[in-house]
Design a protein around this motif. Sequence first.
Motif: not given
Length: 101
Positions: A21-26, A28-29, A33-35, A90-94
């Motif tokens: 989801v958009a805007n959780p902290d890095d 948590k994001q 992805v790891i999970d 996508r911006g956060q994952l980048q």
Amino acid sequence: MSVPATPVKRNTTAKHSSPLVANPDDQKQLAVVIDYYHETLKQSPDALEYLNSRGLGDAELIDCFKLGYANRTLGYRLPVRNRKAGAEVRGQLQRVGIWRC
């Protein structure tokens, strides 16, 4: 006089739920992805067979180190890139270094 009907555009791609989801902290994001890829590994017989051939097939080892299989399916589950939520995710994952354009 009849107005010619324009065909209705339909999306032909499958809809998948997004684990992100958009805007959780890095952190948590990144954990999401790891999970996601950890579960992908556990569901992939080919990936598990590969690890086993390398002597890394022990289930306890896989769970302890959260080994994963990045099979490029995460992109199918992200919100559409031309929408605000998709662009933000996508911006956060980048930014954290786990997504390329």
